[in-house]
Design an enzyme around this catalytic site. Structure first.
Site, PDB file in Angstrom:
ATOM      1  N   VAL A 117       0.873  -1.175   0.000  1.00 40.65           N
ATOM      2  CA  VAL A 117       0.000   0.000   0.000  1.00 40.65           C
ATOM      3  C   VAL A 117       0.906   1.219   0.000  1.00 40.65           C
ATOM      4  CG1 VAL A 117      -2.034  -1.028   1.090  1.00 40.65           C
ATOM      5  CG2 VAL A 117      -0.242  -0.049   2.527  1.00 40.65           C
ATOM      6  N   SER A 118       0.363   2.357  -0.451  1.00 43.63           N
ATOM      7  CA  SER A 118       1.181   3.556  -0.596  1.00 43.63           C
ATOM      8  C   SER A 118       1.408   4.303   0.707  1.00 43.63           C
ATOM      9  CB  SER A 118       0.531   4.505  -1.606  1.00 43.63           C
ATOM     10  OG  SER A 118       0.469   3.885  -2.864  1.00 43.63           O
ATOM     11  N   LYS A 119       0.480   4.184   1.645  1.00 46.50           N
ATOM     12  CA  LYS A 119       0.580   4.967   2.881  1.00 46.50           C
ATOM     13  C   LYS A 119       0.365   4.070   4.089  1.00 46.50           C
ATOM     14  CE  LYS A 119      -1.220   9.037   0.600  1.00 46.50           C
ATOM     15  NZ  LYS A 119      -2.418   9.748   0.263  1.00 46.50           N
TER      16      LYS A 119
ATOM     17  N   GLN B 110      -3.213   3.154   5.080  1.00 45.97           N
ATOM     18  CA  GLN B 110      -4.006   2.264   4.234  1.00 45.97           C
ATOM     19  C   GLN B 110      -3.955   0.832   4.762  1.00 45.97           C
ATOM     20  OE1 GLN B 110      -2.158   3.318   0.440  1.00 45.97           O
ATOM     21  NE2 GLN B 110      -4.087   4.258  -0.189  1.00 45.97           N
TER      22      GLN B 110
END
Length: 186
Positions: free
Chosen positions: A8-10, A13
């Protein structure tokens, strides 16, 4: 052995949908990164690549978890293939351990090459069109007229050795040392 990779990017998330999907098909070990796909350095993916062995299958929930561009993804899967490692994407139903999965992936490769060739053709056509109108791409050669006008003053200030280079640059509003030294050496 099925080895999973989830990303996931963050940090905020949630990875549950990815890890649940991986576990549901029998993935035994999952490596997880919480980092943007744009970043080229993915620490857990690097660990996975050290861990995984010949005849294992690297499994992802979706293709975009492993690569942002088609060309990058193809390169990545080809590197796995050279090591005897299979690749599987659950959502796109690609599994390079089967003949059909290899075919689908090869079609992706052909489409990516076509996309790259079309882009090259467009670029060449655009450059040709611009040249026909008297435009030449690239950086202008030499100094601009403005810089040519201030060059004698800049050189004199520099040669006097009274002021540091940074002060001379500020006084004449010169944005970079590269430009400054082009002026001094012109």
């Amino acid at each position: 052995m099925l080895i999973g990779y989830a990303r996931v990017s963050k940090n905020e998330q949630n990875l549950n949908s990815q890890t649940d999907a991986l576990k549901s098909i029998g993935v035994q070990k999952i490596f997880v990164d919480k980092i943007s796909g744009v970043k080229s350095e993915k620490p857990e993916l690097n660990e996975l690549l050290k861990f995984i062995r010949k005849d294992d299958t690297l499994t992802v929930w979706r293709l975009d978890r492993i690569g942002r561009t088609t060309v990058g993804l193809i390169q990545f899967v080809n590197e796995l293939n050279e090591r005897g490692i299979h690749f599987k994407s659950i959502s796109e139903n690609i599994d390079t351990s089967s003949a059909s999965g290899k075919l689908i992936f090869q079609i992706f490769c052909v489409l990516a090459e076509h996309e790259r060739n079309v882009l090259i053709e467009r670029t060449h056509a655009g450059l040709k069109s611009a040249r026909a109108r008297g435009k030449n791409g690239g950086r202008p050669k030499g100094l601009s007229e403005k810089l040519k006008k201030i060059a004698p003053l800049v050189k004199a200030s520099y040669n006097s050795k009274d002021l540091p280079v940074e002060e001379i640059m500020r006084a004449f509003n010169i944005g970079s040392k590269t430009t400054f030294y082009k002026i001094v050496n012109s």
